[in-house]
Design an enzyme around this catalytic site. Structure first.
Site, mmCIF file in Angstrom:
data_model
loop_
_atom_site.group_PDB
_atom_site.id
_atom_site.type_symbol
_atom_site.label_atom_id
_atom_site.label_comp_id
_atom_site.label_asym_id
_atom_site.label_seq_id
_atom_site.Cartn_x
_atom_site.Cartn_y
_atom_site.Cartn_z
ATOM 1 N N GLY A 109 -48.693 -21.400 116.374
ATOM 2 C CA GLY A 109 -48.623 -20.165 117.157
ATOM 3 C C GLY A 109 -48.545 -20.449 118.647
ATOM 4 N N THR A 112 -50.062 -23.753 120.029
ATOM 5 C CA THR A 112 -49.269 -24.917 119.613
ATOM 6 C C THR A 112 -48.013 -25.051 120.470
ATOM 7 O OG1 THR A 112 -50.078 -24.635 117.374
ATOM 8 C CG2 THR A 112 -48.065 -25.940 117.621
ATOM 9 N N ASP A 134 -50.788 -13.104 113.712
ATOM 10 C CA ASP A 134 -50.930 -12.131 114.811
ATOM 11 C C ASP A 134 -49.589 -11.577 115.290
ATOM 12 O OD1 ASP A 134 -53.566 -12.912 114.633
ATOM 13 O OD2 ASP A 134 -53.439 -14.314 116.312
ATOM 14 N N MET A 176 -57.554 -8.535 111.830
ATOM 15 C CA MET A 176 -57.354 -9.597 112.835
ATOM 16 C C MET A 176 -56.176 -9.261 113.752
ATOM 17 S SD MET A 176 -58.036 -13.264 111.093
ATOM 18 C CE MET A 176 -59.667 -13.958 110.970
ATOM 19 N N GLY A 177 -55.761 -10.223 114.540
ATOM 20 C CA GLY A 177 -54.618 -10.009 115.437
ATOM 21 C C GLY A 177 -54.826 -10.592 116.815
ATOM 22 N N HIS A 178 -56.038 -11.154 117.060
ATOM 23 C CA HIS A 178 -56.396 -11.699 118.358
ATOM 24 C C HIS A 178 -56.264 -10.605 119.402
ATOM 25 C CE1 HIS A 178 -56.250 -15.085 121.473
ATOM 26 N NE2 HIS A 178 -57.482 -14.978 120.992
ATOM 27 N N GLU A 229 -59.126 -6.378 115.970
ATOM 28 C CA GLU A 229 -60.322 -7.077 116.482
ATOM 29 C C GLU A 229 -60.359 -7.122 118.011
ATOM 30 O OE1 GLU A 229 -60.359 -11.189 115.198
ATOM 31 O OE2 GLU A 229 -58.279 -11.481 115.797
ATOM 32 N N ARG A 290 -68.955 3.632 107.309
ATOM 33 C CA ARG A 290 -69.108 2.245 106.861
ATOM 34 C C ARG A 290 -68.050 1.378 107.535
ATOM 35 N NH1 ARG A 290 -73.142 4.068 105.193
ATOM 36 N NH2 ARG A 290 -74.020 3.988 103.096
#
Ligand code: F6P
Length: 372
Positions: A109, A112, A134, A176-178, A229, A290
């Site tokens: 990603g 890298t 992501d 997720m997804g940063h 996130e 929840r």
């Protein structure tokens, strides 16, 4: 005969094995190449730990999750060894030379791509492939791993619908997804989420609660809220902007360190923000709520057909580019084709969700609230 090294680096994702297979099979079948895999990302390159990627090693890996090479987030220029940071760039270069490589394929990603550019700048023939759940690597339409993660998250949202409905609850789903909102947006649309919160658009919790109350008034007793996130409330986003600007203005090393530590602290604390958000929404709406955090489920298991096709397309194109000695590029997906993009262009930016993206428009048109 060309000798080519291959490594996978950064967080794993579905489609890595399909990409390794794509590069190596095409290289072996069509371009007279031999492949050596380096284990556990750049760490394997630094320490010269390898596996031969001959035909047998590639058998049966197309559909498997993870990576047969292993991966890590290690950077040769800042490698932790015995609890201390070392610059091991020259060790990586030595390994490359020792194996008499003509090229090194780095599959990863955003992080890298940056390391790959450094290695290109010290004289290695580098070529990269974009992988990440992501979908935030710049200059490519899409990265492999994303489609599978989006499908897993959408499937989870489908399942959460029936339990939310049965209990008349709000279910907050953290994906997720940063710092990017692609998974939240894609899975949120596919799963029919009522609210989608993404990092690119800071939210107001009261607006979220208002959207839920509107549903209650319309006779809908439950709501599904998908939160990336990295999503932030307007106040949290203000704090980050303030700290980032202070970092930009800091003059001494000491000042920069202090602000960086504060930013780091903020992001660490923010990791648990969906717990607070769920409580706040429960309080504001009076509806039992929840929280489900999908976490690494989104990175595990078998890749979707779309990711297998994408990884194979990019991998095989990569072998072809190596045969033409095209180096210092990332093999990007463009429409149905591929395009080699210089690494310095790739690392200059990240691909965030544009607020006028057609997916955003479509979601708004079906009544999805973005908390703005
Ligand atoms: O980049 C992929 C990703 O899964 C992000 O979505 C997430 O923030 C991060 O990696 C988690 O990293 P780790 O597996 O190191 O906890």
């Amino acid at each position: 005969m060309k000798r080519v090294g291959v490594l996978t680096s950064g967080g794993d994702c579905p489609g890595l094995n399909a990409a390794i297979r794509g590069v190596c099979r095409a290289g072996q079948e069509s371009f007279r190449m031999e492949f050596t895999g380096f284990l556990d990302g750049f760490r394997g390159l630094v320490h010269d730990r390898t596996m031969e990627l001959e035909s047998q090693a590639l058998s049966g890996i197309l559909t498997g999750g993870g990576t047969i090479l292993g991966t890590s987030r290690d950077k040769p220029h800042r490698m932790m060894i015995g609890g201390k940071e070392h610059d091991m760039t020259q060790e990586a270069v030595k390994t490359y030379r020792r194996h008499r490589l003509d090229a090194l394929v780095c599959i990863g990603g955003g992080g890298t791509q940056k390391i790959a550019l450094r290695l290109k700048n010290v004289g290695l023939n580098i070529i990269t492939l974009p992988k990440t759940i992501d979908n935030d690597v710049a200059c490519t339409d899409i990265s492999f791993g994303f489609d599978t993660a989006m499908n897993i998250a959408a499937d989870a949202i489908d399942r959460l619908h029936s339990t939310a409905m049965s209990h008349g609850r709000i279910i907050v789903v953290e994906v997720m997804g940063h710092r990017a909102g692609w998974i939240a947006l894609g899975a949120g649309i596919a799963g029919g989420a009522d609210v989608i919160l993404i990092p690119e658009l800071p939210y107001c919790t009261r607006e979220v609660a208002r959207a839920v109350r509107r549903r209650t008034k319309a006779g809908k007793k439950f709501s599904i809220i998908v939160v990336a996130e990295g999503a932030m409330s307007r106040e949290q986003a203000k704090t980050v902007r303030r700290l980032a600007s202070a970092k930009g203005k800091a003059e001494t090393k000491k000042e920069i360190k202090k602000v960086s530590e504060k930013l780091q602290e903020f992001h660490e604390h923010h990791l648990r923000h969906t717990v607070g958000l769920t409580r706040e929404i429960e309080k504001l709406t009076g509806l039992e709520s929840r929280l489900t955090i999908l976490g690494h489920l989104q990175r595990g298991g078998t890749p979707s057909s779309a990711d297998r096709v994408l990884a194979t397309r990019l991998g095989t194109a990569c072998a072809e580019l190596i045969s033409r000695k095209t180096y210092g590029v990332m093999v990007a997906a463009r429409g149905d084709g591929v395009k080699p993009v210089p690494l310095d262009e790739v690392v200059a930016k990240k691909k965030f969700v544009p607020l006028d993206h057609p997916w955003m428009r479509a979601a708004r048109q079906v009544g999805t609230c973005f908390g703005d």
